[in-house]
Enzyme design. Structure first.
Site, short mmCIF file in Angstrom:
data_model
loop_
_atom_site.label_atom_id
_atom_site.label_comp_id
_atom_site.label_asym_id
_atom_site.label_seq_id
_atom_site.Cartn_x
_atom_site.Cartn_y
_atom_site.Cartn_z
N HIS A 1 0.88 -1.17 0.00
CA HIS A 1 0.00 0.00 0.00
C HIS A 1 0.92 1.22 0.00
O HIS A 1 2.01 1.17 0.60
CB HIS A 1 -0.82 0.12 1.28
N ASP B 1 2.33 1.97 3.38
CA ASP B 1 3.27 1.02 4.00
C ASP B 1 4.69 1.48 3.78
O ASP B 1 5.56 1.23 4.61
CB ASP B 1 3.21 -0.38 3.34
#
Ligand code: XLS
Ligand code: NI
Ligand code: NI
Length: 437
Positions: free
Chosen positions: A99, A102
């Protein structure tokens, strides 16, 4: 510097090996059903569970012992990239997934956040150039930040829709920059808590609007990834619109998006929806919508997304059967959307988890290939549905039959004799294949 100095490159040592840091089933170069295991399985490490999950749960604080624990902000993000590529190389995996949030921390504005992202994406690109590991998919985290409390594309607040759109735009640019194979939409906040305050019609239209804008923009910038929707019935939202494969397919068809999107099927989401993993894979497959897989497993005793590493050989075998019948995953792969348990806090546990998952799917691949080679279920189906090949059945299938002709056919017919479904016999046969005959 090595972040996992206690672990060397993981090698295939075969089923007799007792070395916990070796593959027993996953032999990347071994050919099964015409392709190497690496080509069939297309394993991916998920960045969030592996490098950012700290072991928190609703009742407890972080437990994970990680070499980067003393760092924060961009320093932390940079070290994670280094550690990630060391991890990929040691496991010898062909793909990873992330993501946007992240890999890099958010700033005060989206402009600042994007700047952080650019720095880390630059680093990842550099590391990818010297590594075999490619990007299976990227996605936008449109669920963690408080601004998404009412949803992202389905928020009641148009500014939030705009923010989500801008985040997806950047995500597509990042995907293009890193040559991502796929781009995923998982709508964790796209749903509702109570109908009393929800305009469901508008929310669904808006969700389709964002997906349409994304597909158009990808085309405009020449990002030719496969787009994927990842169904999940609930958690964190009480009711999520992409409830299961059937609901997601109907949604895509209604909005004319079914030729632009496929599905990313997650095992634990299937069970949360009250289905088996193989049910969701089969539903996607027969509709030509099976794109990729989040390979994990749930706990039958717990009612939430526990995201465990897949070790149930029964499940991996039936899943790989669907994958093989699909002609493979094409641009998709098997992403370990799986995390080590909170009490498995040592860095080596990250390796044990992936080794367990990879060996389990490799075993499943071999079982499924053998089942197909021997036409086990194909023969069962051919016999079970044989009545549709001739006579009245052939007329039904070809469209020749009418209600009148069918009435005429049965009107004076004595009782119909049925064959057994033979489920118990089939389960024994399956077990024979699972234990290697
Ligand atoms: C959460 C989802 C998530 C997606 C990517 O349940 O599985 O991790 O895979 O956003
Ligand atoms: Ni999940
Ligand atoms: Ni997932």
């Amino acid at each position: 510097m090595a972040y996992f100095p206690e672990v060397n490159k993981i090698k295939y040592e075969g089923p007799k090996s007792r070395n916990p840091l070796a593959y027993k089933q996953y032999n990347p170069t071994e050919v099964v059903a015409g392709k190497t295991m690496e080509e069939h399985l297309r394993f991916a490490v998920s960045y969030w569970h592996t490098f950012t999950f700290q072991g928190t749960d609703p009742f407890g604080l972080a437990t994970m012992v990680r070499p980067w624990n003393s760092l924060s902000g961009m320093d932390l993000a940079k070290v994670r990239v280094e550690a990630a590529f060391e991890f990929f190389e040691k496991l010898d995996v062909p793909y990873f997934c992330f993501h946007d949030r992240d890999i890099a921390p958010e700033g005060d504005t989206l402009r600042e956040t994007n700047k952080n992202l650019d720095v880390i994406v630059g680093m990842i690109k550099e590391r990818m150039a010297g590594s075999k590991t490619k990007l299976l998919w990227n996605t936008a985290n449109m669920f963690s930040n408080p601004r998404f409390a009412h949803g992202a594309a389905t928020s009641c607040n148009a500014d939030v829709f705009a923010f989500a759109a801008a985040q997806v735009k950047k995500g597509l640019e990042v995907g293009k920059e890193l040559g991502s194979q796929n781009y995923v939409f998982w709508g964790g906040r796209e749903g509702y808590e109570t109908l009393l305050n929800t305009d469901m019609g508008l929310e669904l239209d808006n969700m389709a609007r964002l997906l349409t804008l994304a597909a158009d923009y990808a085309k405009e910038i020449g990002f030719d990834a496969q787009f994927l929707i990842e169904p999940k019935p609930k958690e964190p939202t009480k009711h999520q619109y992409d409830f299961d494969a059937a609901a997601a397919i109907a949604f895509l068809q209604k909005y004319g998006l079914s030729d632009k999107f496929k599905l990313n099927i997650e095992a634990n989401h299937a069970t949360l929806a009250g289905h088996t993993f193989e049910h969701e894979l089969r539903t996607s497959r027969i509709n030509g919508m099976l794109g990729s897989v989040d390979a994990n497993q749930g706990d039958p005793l717990l009612g939430w997304d526990t995201d465990e590493f897949p070790t149930d050989l029964y499940g991996t075998s039936l899943a790989m059967y669907e994958v093989l019948k699909n002609g493979g995953l094409h641009r998709g792969g098997l992403n370990f959307d799986a995390k080590v348990r909170r009490a498995s806090m040592r860095p080596e546990d990250l390796f044990y988890g992936h080794i367990a998952g990879m060996d389990s799917f490799a075993y499943g691949l071999k079982v499924a290939a053998k089942l197909i080679e021997d036409n086990v279920f194909e023969n069962v189906l051919a016999e079970r549905y044989a009545s549709y090949k001739t006579g009245v059945g052939a007329d039904i299938v070809s469209g020749k039959a009418t209600l009148q002709s069918l009435e005429e056919y049965v009107l004076d017919k004595p009782d119909i004799e049925l064959a057994s479904g033979g489920q118990e016999r089939l389960l024994s046969v399956l077990n024979q294949y699972l234990i290697g005959n």
